[in-house]
Every structure is written in C-alpha cells, then in structure tokens.
Design a protein around this motif. Structure first.
Motif, PDB file in Angstrom:
ATOM      1  N   ARG A  22     -14.281  -4.881   8.641  1.00 56.95           N
ATOM      2  CA  ARG A  22     -13.350  -4.743   9.571  1.00 56.95           C
ATOM      3  C   ARG A  22     -13.715  -4.065  11.035  1.00 56.95           C
ATOM      4  O   ARG A  22     -14.517  -3.281  10.844  1.00 56.95           O
ATOM      5  CB  ARG A  22     -12.154  -3.848   8.998  1.00 56.95           C
ATOM      6  CG  ARG A  22     -12.563  -2.746   8.650  1.00 56.95           C
ATOM      7  CD  ARG A  22     -11.625  -1.667   8.092  1.00 56.95           C
ATOM      8  NE  ARG A  22     -12.096  -0.442   7.713  1.00 56.95           N
ATOM      9  CZ  ARG A  22     -11.391   0.357   6.670  1.00 56.95           C
ATOM     10  NH1 ARG A  22     -10.523  -0.240   6.196  1.00 56.95           N
ATOM     11  NH2 ARG A  22     -11.915   1.535   6.686  1.00 56.95           N
ATOM     12  N   ARG A 133     -13.814  -5.723  18.915  1.00 59.47           N
ATOM     13  CA  ARG A 133     -13.219  -4.400  18.216  1.00 59.47           C
ATOM     14  C   ARG A 133     -12.529  -3.473  18.989  1.00 59.47           C
ATOM     15  O   ARG A 133     -11.481  -2.805  18.488  1.00 59.47           O
ATOM     16  CB  ARG A 133     -14.691  -3.517  18.044  1.00 59.47           C
ATOM     17  CG  ARG A 133     -15.731  -4.293  17.133  1.00 59.47           C
ATOM     18  CD  ARG A 133     -16.906  -3.218  16.842  1.00 59.47           C
ATOM     19  NE  ARG A 133     -17.912  -4.021  15.964  1.00 59.47           N
ATOM     20  CZ  ARG A 133     -17.727  -3.981  14.737  1.00 59.47           C
ATOM     21  NH1 ARG A 133     -16.800  -3.173  14.070  1.00 59.47           N
ATOM     22  NH2 ARG A 133     -18.760  -4.572  13.987  1.00 59.47           N
ATOM     23  N   THR A 138      -9.172  -9.588  14.719  1.00 65.94           N
ATOM     24  CA  THR A 138      -9.575  -9.980  13.307  1.00 65.94           C
ATOM     25  C   THR A 138      -9.783 -11.306  12.775  1.00 65.94           C
ATOM     26  O   THR A 138     -10.387 -11.508  11.914  1.00 65.94           O
ATOM     27  CB  THR A 138      -8.760  -9.152  12.222  1.00 65.94           C
ATOM     28  OG1 THR A 138      -7.462  -9.846  12.340  1.00 65.94           O
ATOM     29  CG2 THR A 138      -8.473  -7.710  12.529  1.00 65.94           C
ATOM     30  N   ASN A 139      -9.346 -11.977  13.457  1.00 67.13           N
ATOM     31  CA  ASN A 139      -9.183 -13.399  12.980  1.00 67.13           C
ATOM     32  C   ASN A 139      -9.552 -14.462  14.239  1.00 67.13           C
ATOM     33  O   ASN A 139      -9.471 -14.137  15.327  1.00 67.13           O
ATOM     34  CB  ASN A 139      -7.798 -14.018  12.521  1.00 67.13           C
ATOM     35  CG  ASN A 139      -7.380 -13.296  11.401  1.00 67.13           C
ATOM     36  OD1 ASN A 139      -7.006 -12.073  11.408  1.00 67.13           O
ATOM     37  ND2 ASN A 139      -7.401 -13.852  10.206  1.00 67.13           N
ATOM     38  N   GLY A 200     -11.658 -15.139   9.226  1.00 68.27           N
ATOM     39  CA  GLY A 200     -12.222 -13.844   9.885  1.00 68.27           C
ATOM     40  C   GLY A 200     -13.376 -13.640  10.689  1.00 68.27           C
ATOM     41  O   GLY A 200     -14.164 -14.523  10.609  1.00 68.27           O
TER      42      GLY A 200
END
Length: 206
Positions: A22, A133, A138-139, A200
C-alpha cells in the motif's frame, strides 16, 4: 514459552510486509490542497499543474497500459478530455506502475500506447511513485478531480469514473462527469467519492 516469544515477531514481520502492498501515505482527502508536482510527459517535456494558467481544474487519472480495467476505461478517459478540456478541466494521465514488475508499463511502452490511442492529453511517468503515494492512488484507474482555488488546487472528487467498468452504455452513475459538470455550474459535488476499481498499482520493493 517459545510461542509467546515468536508471536510478536511474526506480527511485526507481517506488518512490515503489508506496508509494501500500500502507499506509505493515506493520501489526499476531498477538500485537501494538492501539492504541485513535475513529471516527464511522453514527449520528454516536464509537466506540472502550474503550467496552465487558464484552467479551472484538472481531471487526474492514475492509469496504465496493462491493466484490463484501465484498458476498458481508456476510451472513457479520452472522452472526458474531449468533453471537458475546452471547458477548463483537461485530463492529466499518470502512470505509476513499477516497470520492473510490469514491463508493459515502461516509458517506451507508454509512448507507444499514447501514440496508438492518439492521446490528446499528457501521459506522465511517475517513475519514483512519489505522486501516486501523495495522492493515495491505489488502483488503475483511480480518478481525482481537482478544482482551482487561487494559485492552488483542492480535491473535489476521488474514485471511479462510473459504476460499470465493463460496458460504458450501462453505467447509470457517471461520477467524474457529474462532478465536473456540478463544479462548472458552481455547485457542490453531490457524490465526492466512489470506490475505485481496477488493478492494484505495482509498487516498487514488493
């Protein structure tokens, strides 16, 4: 005794491992001010949000070449730029996948994809993944609509493009389109977030 000693160690190792899956930051929330960035476009030039002085905001799309969901949404990202660039909300696409893990998302592959698909908007390479970031992307795709506020930009929408990744005509909730139209009308965004769907992001060091 041994079990009680090893359990905390295992928990620590799992926690460290999960961090690699993540972003290091939770990223921007709706209403947050976006820090400007500079990334290399597929034409070799550096692009930042501050480059355009006449825009009302941006539609920022974290996407890539290889994800099936990103491919399914590609034409809709192109259409968003065609619909809104002239109204002050152009698209800026960003590719953040680690090219070591996903060779099909290398800078050269990005150039080829942009050319073959005739992108009329910047397609930026987030090689260090710093921008992904910062945003909390995230996708692929993961959309952010940002609205100009003086010399800065504030997040107005985060999430999916619409509610049907497979069939554009079947989507009855067009989140990004609705959000931008509401902003252009001087209204608040009625649906400021929707869960992003897609592959992801391929993070470095995983």
């Amino acid at each position: 005794m041994k079990k009680s000693v090893f359990l905390p160690v295992i928990a620590f190792l799992l926690a460290v491992g999960l961090m690699n899956f993540r972003p290091l930051s939770d990223g921007y929330k709706v209403g947050d001010t976006v820090q400007d960035f500079k990334l290399k476009n597929i034409d070799g030039k550096t692009v930042s949000l501050a480059d355009k002085k006449d825009v009302k905001g941006y539609i920022i799309a974290f996407t890539c070449n290889t994800c099936p969901v990103a491919k399914a949404y590609e034409s809709r990202i192109v259409a968003l730029n065609e619909q809104f660039a002239s109204k002050g909300y152009p698209v800026v696409a960003i590719q953040s996948n680690d090219a070591q893990r996903s060779p099909g998302d290398s800078y050269d592959a990005m150039q080829q994809r942009a050319k073959s698909a005739k992108y009329s908007f910047p397609y930026l390479y987030d090689d260090t993944q710093t921008v992904a970031r910062a945003f909390g992307a995230t996708n692929t795709p993961h959309m952010f609509v940002v609205k100009r506020d003086g010399d800065q930009y504030r997040v107005a929408y985060i999430g999916a493009i619409d509610n049907n990744q497979y069939e554009p005509s079947a989507a009855d909730k067009k989140y990004v389109e609705t959000a931008v139209n509401e902003l252009l009308a001087g209204k608040s965004v009625t649906t400021p977030s929707a869960r992003a769907v897609g592959c992801g992001i391929k993070w470095k060091g995983v």
